[in-house]
Design a protein around this motif. Structure first.
Motif, mmCIF file in Angstrom:
data_model
loop_
_atom_site.group_PDB
_atom_site.id
_atom_site.type_symbol
_atom_site.label_atom_id
_atom_site.label_comp_id
_atom_site.label_asym_id
_atom_site.label_seq_id
_atom_site.Cartn_x
_atom_site.Cartn_y
_atom_site.Cartn_z
ATOM 1 N N ILE A 127 0.857 -1.188 0.000
ATOM 2 C CA ILE A 127 0.000 0.000 0.000
ATOM 3 C C ILE A 127 0.891 1.236 0.000
ATOM 4 O O ILE A 127 1.835 1.325 0.795
ATOM 5 C CB ILE A 127 -0.908 0.015 1.239
ATOM 6 C CG1 ILE A 127 -1.878 -1.172 1.206
ATOM 7 C CG2 ILE A 127 -1.680 1.326 1.338
ATOM 8 C CD1 ILE A 127 -2.521 -1.457 2.540
ATOM 9 N N SER A 128 0.604 2.162 -0.897
ATOM 10 C CA SER A 128 1.301 3.450 -0.907
ATOM 11 C C SER A 128 0.320 4.533 -0.493
ATOM 12 O O SER A 128 -0.717 4.723 -1.139
ATOM 13 C CB SER A 128 1.851 3.763 -2.308
ATOM 14 O OG SER A 128 2.958 2.956 -2.604
ATOM 15 N N ILE A 129 0.651 5.218 0.599
ATOM 16 C CA ILE A 129 -0.184 6.307 1.096
ATOM 17 C C ILE A 129 0.535 7.617 0.832
ATOM 18 O O ILE A 129 1.650 7.835 1.303
ATOM 19 C CB ILE A 129 -0.499 6.142 2.589
ATOM 20 C CG1 ILE A 129 -1.283 4.833 2.810
ATOM 21 C CG2 ILE A 129 -1.292 7.335 3.110
ATOM 22 C CD1 ILE A 129 -1.686 4.596 4.251
ATOM 23 N N MET A 130 -0.089 8.477 0.042
ATOM 24 C CA MET A 130 0.474 9.782 -0.275
ATOM 25 C C MET A 130 0.117 10.768 0.825
ATOM 26 O O MET A 130 -1.068 10.994 1.109
ATOM 27 C CB MET A 130 -0.048 10.270 -1.631
ATOM 28 C CG MET A 130 0.766 9.829 -2.834
ATOM 29 S SD MET A 130 1.109 8.047 -2.968
ATOM 30 C CE MET A 130 -0.475 7.385 -3.450
ATOM 31 N N MET A 131 1.138 11.335 1.445
ATOM 32 C CA MET A 131 0.961 12.276 2.545
ATOM 33 C C MET A 131 1.369 13.669 2.077
ATOM 34 O O MET A 131 2.488 13.871 1.593
ATOM 35 C CB MET A 131 1.801 11.856 3.742
ATOM 36 C CG MET A 131 1.526 10.443 4.250
ATOM 37 S SD MET A 131 -0.090 10.253 5.018
ATOM 38 C CE MET A 131 0.166 11.124 6.578
ATOM 39 N N ILE A 132 0.471 14.614 2.193
ATOM 40 C CA ILE A 132 0.745 16.002 1.820
ATOM 41 C C ILE A 132 0.435 16.878 3.033
ATOM 42 O O ILE A 132 -0.678 16.854 3.552
ATOM 43 C CB ILE A 132 -0.105 16.429 0.605
ATOM 44 C CG1 ILE A 132 0.249 15.566 -0.610
ATOM 45 C CG2 ILE A 132 0.114 17.907 0.291
ATOM 46 C CD1 ILE A 132 -0.626 15.820 -1.828
ATOM 47 N N GLY A 133 1.440 17.611 3.473
ATOM 48 C CA GLY A 133 1.269 18.419 4.677
ATOM 49 C C GLY A 133 0.951 17.596 5.900
ATOM 50 O O GLY A 133 0.254 18.053 6.807
ATOM 51 N N GLY A 134 1.460 16.365 5.932
ATOM 52 C CA GLY A 134 1.263 15.505 7.100
ATOM 53 C C GLY A 134 -0.047 14.758 7.127
ATOM 54 O O GLY A 134 -0.306 13.989 8.054
ATOM 55 N N GLU A 135 -0.900 14.958 6.110
ATOM 56 C CA GLU A 135 -2.201 14.294 6.053
ATOM 57 C C GLU A 135 -2.300 13.429 4.803
ATOM 58 O O GLU A 135 -1.675 13.717 3.777
ATOM 59 C CB GLU A 135 -3.336 15.323 6.059
ATOM 60 C CG GLU A 135 -3.402 16.180 7.317
ATOM 61 C CD GLU A 135 -3.753 15.374 8.558
ATOM 62 O OE1 GLU A 135 -4.488 14.376 8.442
ATOM 63 O OE2 GLU A 135 -3.284 15.753 9.649
ATOM 64 N N CYS A 136 -3.120 12.393 4.893
ATOM 65 C CA CYS A 136 -3.307 11.503 3.745
ATOM 66 C C CYS A 136 -4.066 12.219 2.641
ATOM 67 O O CYS A 136 -5.131 12.798 2.870
ATOM 68 C CB CYS A 136 -4.067 10.246 4.177
ATOM 69 S SG CYS A 136 -4.551 9.175 2.797
ATOM 70 N N SER A 137 -3.516 12.176 1.455
ATOM 71 C CA SER A 137 -4.183 12.724 0.273
ATOM 72 C C SER A 137 -4.966 11.631 -0.454
ATOM 73 O O SER A 137 -6.138 11.784 -0.770
ATOM 74 C CB SER A 137 -3.142 13.345 -0.666
ATOM 75 O OG SER A 137 -3.709 13.635 -1.926
ATOM 76 N N HIS A 138 -4.307 10.500 -0.701
ATOM 77 C CA HIS A 138 -4.936 9.352 -1.350
ATOM 78 C C HIS A 138 -3.991 8.172 -1.224
ATOM 79 O O HIS A 138 -2.870 8.314 -0.713
ATOM 80 C CB HIS A 138 -5.264 9.650 -2.814
ATOM 81 C CG HIS A 138 -4.076 9.997 -3.666
ATOM 82 N ND1 HIS A 138 -3.302 11.128 -3.461
ATOM 83 C CD2 HIS A 138 -3.497 9.350 -4.721
ATOM 84 C CE1 HIS A 138 -2.330 11.172 -4.357
ATOM 85 N NE2 HIS A 138 -2.421 10.105 -5.120
ATOM 86 N N ALA A 139 -4.436 7.034 -1.685
ATOM 87 C CA ALA A 139 -3.622 5.826 -1.550
ATOM 88 C C ALA A 139 -3.876 4.896 -2.727
ATOM 89 O O ALA A 139 -4.930 4.965 -3.384
ATOM 90 C CB ALA A 139 -3.932 5.115 -0.231
#
Length: 295
Positions: free
Chosen positions: A191-203
């Motif tokens: 699983i790849s979780i994209m984090m932007i500004g410390g929050e999940c954007s999408h996965a």
């Protein structure tokens, strides 16, 4: 002077031949550029390895510089030469920290679960069979500390003299990691979780093709949208919190280890593929975070 250089590499700048892989690169970069320009930032897509001139830009974001590990000396020279003339996104010290997969051991010491891992320094005389025998490791993965896209990563199912010769050849040139093979990668994927500004954007969920262990679509793997569980989200947030700095964007790659626990396989801070084509709105999220940084 323009605001932001969107960094790629020479072969992807203006490619004569296009296939699905190159088209994905162009799509992703164009999504980011369009969103940045929509926020009033002047951008240009340029190659880091094609006479890049840092004085023409205020900032640079690493997007598809995917050959850096093949030209590592050139890349380090590029970073050191440009760092006082331009601001990198993510910043220079984060890139240097993230270049070397020894960061996995740092994060493990900070409470983040990773696959069982042993570091072997370049030039070290190391008995692979004796080490694995003592720990009951029947199958392992070996990889250079500095690599990407599974470069020189080997899944070793039989630890014998042939494996030792391969390992010795790699340790002549590289610091190496030995990891106990995580069997769930073959069935559950990564699983790849994209984090932007410390929050999940999408996965996304990546799965290897039958007969392979590499989940990258370069090697025939599949990628699909993924709705992360609360446990997966918390794990990704814990990884980001364990960092010794605040990062604008990151990709947290998670697997299920042999004990059935979530484990960090990689943390991408330099030039992660973020699959914006699966969720174009996320490119806007990244652009907004970048605009906040540059201002």
């Amino acid at each position: 002077m323009q605001d932001i250089a969107i960094l790629t590499e020479k072969r992807y700048l203006n490619p004569d031949k296009r296939d699905w892989y190159v088209n994905n690169i162009l799509t992703e970069d164009n999504l980011v550029q369009s969103e940045l320009e929509g926020l009033g930032l002047k951008c240009a897509r340029v190659a880091w390895d094609n006479n890049f001139n840092p004085t023409k830009f205020r900032f640079a974001i690493f997007r598809t510089t995917w050959n850096y590990f093949e030209k590592l000396e050139d890349f380090i020279h590029f970073l050191k030469t440009c760092k006082d003339q331009i601001s990198f996104i993510n910043p220079y010290h984060q890139i240097i920290w993230s270049l070397d997969k020894k960061y996995l051991l740092f994060l493990n010491n900070s409470g983040i679960n990773i696959p069982r891992t042993r570091l072997v320094k370049r030039g070290e005389c190391f008995d692979l069979l004796k080490f694995c025998d003592a720990r009951g490791w029947g199958e392992i993965v070996i990889k250079p500390c500095i690599s990407a896209a599974a470069w020189n990563t080997h899944y070793i199912q039989k630890i014998d003299s042939t494996a030792q010769v391969l390992f010795d050849s790699l340790t002549k040139e590289h610091d190496m990691l030995i990891q106990l093979f995580q069997k769930n990668i073959l069935t559950s994927g990564e699983i790849s979780i994209m984090m932007i500004g410390g929050e999940c954007s999408h996965a996304v969920l990546k799965k290897a093709k039958h007969g392979d262990f590499r989940v990258q679509d370069d090697f025939g793997g599949t990628v699909s949208a993924h709705e992360p569980s609360s446990l997966e989200l918390q794990f990704a947030k814990n990884v980001i919190k364990a960092l010794p700095f605040n990062t604008i964007y990151a990709r947290v790659d998670i697997i299920i280890d042999n004990d059935g626990l979530l484990a960090l396989s990689e943390l991408e801070l330099i030039e992660p593929e973020m699959w914006f084509r699966h969720k174009p709105l996320a490119a806007h999220n990244l652009a907004t975070a970048i605009k906040g940084f540059v201002e």
